[in-house]
Design a protein around this motif. Structure first.
Motif, PDB file in Angstrom:
ATOM      1  N   GLY A 109       0.827  -1.206   0.000  1.00 11.69           N
ATOM      2  CA  GLY A 109       0.000   0.000   0.000  1.00 11.69           C
ATOM      3  C   GLY A 109       0.855   1.246   0.000  1.00 11.69           C
ATOM      4  O   GLY A 109       0.616   2.199  -0.766  1.00 11.69           O
ATOM      5  N   TYR A 110       1.900   1.269   0.859  1.00 10.69           N
ATOM      6  CA  TYR A 110       2.748   2.444   0.912  1.00 10.69           C
ATOM      7  C   TYR A 110       3.628   2.580  -0.319  1.00 10.69           C
ATOM      8  O   TYR A 110       3.989   3.693  -0.716  1.00 10.69           O
ATOM      9  CB  TYR A 110       3.571   2.452   2.209  1.00 10.69           C
ATOM     10  CG  TYR A 110       2.808   3.138   3.304  1.00 10.69           C
ATOM     11  CD1 TYR A 110       2.800   4.521   3.400  1.00 10.69           C
ATOM     12  CD2 TYR A 110       2.041   2.420   4.195  1.00 10.69           C
ATOM     13  CE1 TYR A 110       2.065   5.165   4.372  1.00 10.69           C
ATOM     14  CE2 TYR A 110       1.294   3.054   5.180  1.00 10.69           C
ATOM     15  CZ  TYR A 110       1.317   4.431   5.260  1.00 10.69           C
ATOM     16  OH  TYR A 110       0.582   5.079   6.208  1.00 10.69           O
ATOM     17  N   ALA A 111       3.976   1.435  -0.940  1.00  8.18           N
ATOM     18  CA  ALA A 111       4.738   1.509  -2.184  1.00  8.18           C
ATOM     19  C   ALA A 111       3.916   2.219  -3.256  1.00  8.18           C
ATOM     20  O   ALA A 111       4.404   3.126  -3.947  1.00  8.18           O
ATOM     21  CB  ALA A 111       5.132   0.114  -2.640  1.00  8.18           C
ATOM     22  N   VAL A 112       2.629   1.804  -3.387  1.00  7.93           N
ATOM     23  CA  VAL A 112       1.761   2.464  -4.367  1.00  7.93           C
ATOM     24  C   VAL A 112       1.615   3.944  -4.013  1.00  7.93           C
ATOM     25  O   VAL A 112       1.698   4.818  -4.883  1.00  7.93           O
ATOM     26  CB  VAL A 112       0.377   1.776  -4.412  1.00  7.93           C
ATOM     27  CG1 VAL A 112      -0.559   2.558  -5.317  1.00  7.93           C
ATOM     28  CG2 VAL A 112       0.516   0.350  -4.885  1.00  7.93           C
ATOM     29  N   VAL A 126       2.389   7.075  -6.506  1.00  2.00           N
ATOM     30  CA  VAL A 126       1.387   8.087  -6.845  1.00  2.00           C
ATOM     31  C   VAL A 126       1.826   9.459  -6.328  1.00  2.00           C
ATOM     32  O   VAL A 126       1.757  10.469  -7.041  1.00  2.00           O
ATOM     33  CB  VAL A 126       0.012   7.699  -6.243  1.00  2.00           C
ATOM     34  CG1 VAL A 126      -0.981   8.818  -6.459  1.00  2.00           C
ATOM     35  CG2 VAL A 126      -0.484   6.415  -6.853  1.00  2.00           C
ATOM     36  N   GLY A 127       2.307   9.485  -5.076  1.00  2.00           N
ATOM     37  CA  GLY A 127       2.775  10.750  -4.502  1.00  2.00           C
ATOM     38  C   GLY A 127       3.929  11.329  -5.302  1.00  2.00           C
ATOM     39  O   GLY A 127       3.998  12.533  -5.521  1.00  2.00           O
ATOM     40  N   ALA A 152      -1.314  11.205  -1.017  1.00  2.00           N
ATOM     41  CA  ALA A 152      -0.545   9.956  -1.045  1.00  2.00           C
ATOM     42  C   ALA A 152      -0.971   9.049   0.103  1.00  2.00           C
ATOM     43  O   ALA A 152      -1.141   7.842  -0.078  1.00  2.00           O
ATOM     44  CB  ALA A 152       0.951  10.271  -0.969  1.00  2.00           C
ATOM     45  N   LEU A 153      -1.174   9.635   1.275  1.00  2.00           N
ATOM     46  CA  LEU A 153      -1.553   8.819   2.428  1.00  2.00           C
ATOM     47  C   LEU A 153      -2.924   8.183   2.229  1.00  2.00           C
ATOM     48  O   LEU A 153      -3.177   7.074   2.701  1.00  2.00           O
ATOM     49  CB  LEU A 153      -1.541   9.675   3.706  1.00  2.00           C
ATOM     50  CG  LEU A 153      -0.144  10.088   4.181  1.00  2.00           C
ATOM     51  CD1 LEU A 153      -0.234  10.999   5.388  1.00  2.00           C
ATOM     52  CD2 LEU A 153       0.694   8.865   4.517  1.00  2.00           C
ATOM     53  N   ALA A 154      -3.809   8.897   1.511  1.00  2.00           N
ATOM     54  CA  ALA A 154      -5.128   8.318   1.256  1.00  2.00           C
ATOM     55  C   ALA A 154      -5.004   7.054   0.405  1.00  2.00           C
ATOM     56  O   ALA A 154      -5.722   6.081   0.618  1.00  2.00           O
ATOM     57  CB  ALA A 154      -6.020   9.340   0.554  1.00  2.00           C
ATOM     58  N   TRP A 155      -4.081   7.078  -0.560  1.00  2.00           N
ATOM     59  CA  TRP A 155      -3.828   5.870  -1.357  1.00  2.00           C
ATOM     60  C   TRP A 155      -3.312   4.752  -0.467  1.00  2.00           C
ATOM     61  O   TRP A 155      -3.731   3.597  -0.598  1.00  2.00           O
ATOM     62  CB  TRP A 155      -2.802   6.159  -2.461  1.00  2.00           C
ATOM     63  CG  TRP A 155      -3.393   6.792  -3.666  1.00  2.00           C
ATOM     64  CD1 TRP A 155      -3.633   8.121  -3.833  1.00  2.00           C
ATOM     65  CD2 TRP A 155      -3.828   6.148  -4.863  1.00  2.00           C
ATOM     66  NE1 TRP A 155      -4.191   8.347  -5.071  1.00  2.00           N
ATOM     67  CE2 TRP A 155      -4.317   7.148  -5.720  1.00  2.00           C
ATOM     68  CE3 TRP A 155      -3.841   4.821  -5.291  1.00  2.00           C
ATOM     69  CZ2 TRP A 155      -4.824   6.861  -6.983  1.00  2.00           C
ATOM     70  CZ3 TRP A 155      -4.345   4.535  -6.552  1.00  2.00           C
ATOM     71  CH2 TRP A 155      -4.834   5.551  -7.384  1.00  2.00           C
TER      72      TRP A 155
END
Lengths: 295, 242
Positions: free
Chosen positions: B133-136, B140-141, B190-193
């Motif tokens: 999740g954080y990689a994506v 995106v960020g 980014a955190l929402a992603w």
């Protein structure tokens, strides 16, 4: 045509330029001049409005809590304490790196980048004098954030009281702590800022590096201090501001509730030692950099 | 010509001491995760701490720092050094120059950040979903940050300073105090992603609805690309370079 007053001055060709006959200010004059111009640069004086935004914005935001605290005290009396001498610098902590990152590069980077250091060193001024003058100027500038607001709070507390003389007697005991802490923060932070800036090629990179140090240190410290155990003990040492806060607690007492120093079990004198170490390391970097620099 | 454009941009962005420094910042994230792991934490706590490490340190500090430096120098450095004229004088559409520069700086930012986030996430807790999740989120960020900073470097010559000020003052200071400003914070996008894709471990990462973040993020990216293209298309080549 009058003959030059000092016959020894035109040695090989005397092409008729008028000689300087005014007073020569010597080393002290050169140092004062550098301090003066660096102080003006630190606050963007004599520059465009855009370069005043960050330094003056930071100073105003730093003074704001003191004003609010005094206003609350005048209107509501002593029931509510908005901020104290001990926690003030921790509360405005995020402003100090911003001011430092914006203004430290201003003082040193362009002198190196544009190769104008020979112009300084051809005056009666040693390399060490130059570094010392810049450090003194940035420290004095930092005092506008680390000392002036707390002194304002002090003055407000004394003058808002019914019995001014009695209040002065009550408050005067914290004055050495206020001044000592302000000076300690200012000098150590200025040294760190200049040491990083003098290594960078451009002002923007220097600003980024200074910010990175405080941002990353602050984030790591905040996370580690919540983990607990040994990691919480070392957490304060990731961020210069926390080390300074620990040294303040050791020297003058009183703890800031949100500081990672509170959850760490490291004896307080270690913070003093770490502060000295930061100062020594920064000074060493400055010293070596300016001794080696081929201007 | 496109491949030449790609290779000079890659070389300009990677062949610097600076890149090593930025890679070291990423390594620092991994080192902190290792140190934390060595302290032998309980599992429930490690998920929370790893999430904070990835959110506050990875997405909150590393990503914007790397993106601002890479993004503002992709075109900004060429504008400053004057070498941009050799690109503009070629028969290449200027929007292609912008798009290639954008793509490369996005790629470089991802290369410097995403591996560090994945490794740190796996070391910190081992929850694959959280790390993914954080990689994506970092990818995106990185897209949003780099497009904004590339556009910024075409608008002002002091883009790095302005970008840093945005990251520190707006995202760090203002959006921490005023919740109403969070929809226009790239960090929150980014955190929402991360929250949407990171599984149960990532819950509570963002203060923003996922759909809001996607829509505003897309608008920001498109607007930034259009501004960048427009600005580069209006750069005039003079007979003599100033």
């Amino acid at each position: 045509m009058t003959a030059p007053p000092d016959a020894a001055s035109g040695t090989i060709y005397d092409i008729g330029y008028r000689h300087y006959t005014g007073p020569r200010l010597g080393r002290r004059g050169a140092i004062t001049a550098v301090i003066g111009s660096a102080l003006r640069a630190a606050f963007g004086l004599g520059r465009s409005g855009r370069s005043k935004i960050i330094p003056w914005g930071a100073v105003i935001l730093a003074v704001l809590p003191a004003f609010v605290a005094i206003a609350v005290r005048v209107l509501a009396g002593e029931i509510l304490e908005v901020t104290t001498y001990e926690t003030y610098l921790w509360d405005i902590g995020s402003l100090l790196p911003i001011f430092l990152a914006a203004q430290a590069p201003e003082l040193v980077v362009n002198d190196i980048r544009h190769h104008v250091l020979p112009l300084y060193f051809s005056r009666p001024m040693s390399r060490l004098d130059y570094v010392g003058a810049k450090l003194a100027a940035l420290s004095l500038a930092m005092l506008a954030l680390t000392l002036a607001p707390v002194l304002l709070l002090f003055a407000g507390k004394v003058l808002a009281a019914q019995d001014v003389v009695g209040a002065l007697g009550d408050e005067i005991g914290s004055l050495p702590g206020i001044v000592g802490n302000g000076v300690m923060h200012a000098v150590v932070l200025a040294a760190i800022g200049l040491a990083i800036s003098c290594l960078a090629g451009r002002r923007a990179y220097a600003a980024g590096a200074v910010l990175a140090l405080f941002l990353i240190g602050g984030v790591i410290g905040a996370i580690l201090s919540e983990v607990g155990g040994t990691l919480a003990d070392i957490a304060p040492f990731t961020n210069p501001l926390t080390i300074l806060d620990g040294a303040r607690e050791w020297l003058f007492g009183g703890s800031a509730p949100e500081s990672p120093v509170g959850v760490s079990n490291v004896p307080l004198p270690i913070y003093g030692l770490a502060t000295l170490l930061m100062l020594a390391l920064s000074s060493a970097i400055l010293f070596v950099r300016y001794r080696r620099i081929t201007a | 010509m496109t491949s030449a454009l790609v290779s000079i941009t890659l070389r300009a962005l990677l062949n610097r001491r600076r890149t090593l420094g930025l890679a070291l910042l990423g390594a620092l994230l991994v080192v902190v995760a290792i140190i934390y792991r060595l302290s032998d934490p309980p599992d429930a706590q490690s998920l929370d701490v790893t999430r904070r490490l990835l959110a506050d340190f990875g997405i909150g500090v590393l990503l914007p720092l790397v993106a601002v430096i890479v993004g503002t120098s992709a075109i900004g450095a060429e504008l400053e050094d004057g070498t941009i004229v050799y690109l503009l004088a070629r028969p290449v559409p200027r929007r292609l120059i912008v798009l290639v520069k954008l793509a490369i700086s996005w790629l470089v930012t991802c290369l410097l950040i995403t591996p560090a986030i994945v490794i740190a996430g796996l070391i910190g807790n081992g929850d694959v979903e959280l790390a993914a999740g954080y990689a994506v989120a970092s990818v995106v960020g990185a897209l949003e940050y780099t497009t904004v900073f590339v556009a910024l470097s075409l608008v002002t010559s002091r883009a790095l300073i302005v970008g840093l000020a945005y990251v520190v003052v707006w995202e760090g200071f203002v959006s921490a105090l005023f919740a109403g400003t969070r929809p226009i914070s790239i960090r929150q996008h980014a955190l929402a992603w991360a929250e949407a894709l990171g599984g149960p471990g990532a819950a509570g990462s963002a203060d923003l609805e996922f759909m809001t973040a996607v829509v505003i993020g897309a608008v920001v990216v498109v607007a930034a690309v259009l501004v960048a293209i427009r600005r580069l298309e209006t750069v005039e080549l003079r007979g003599e370079t100033a």
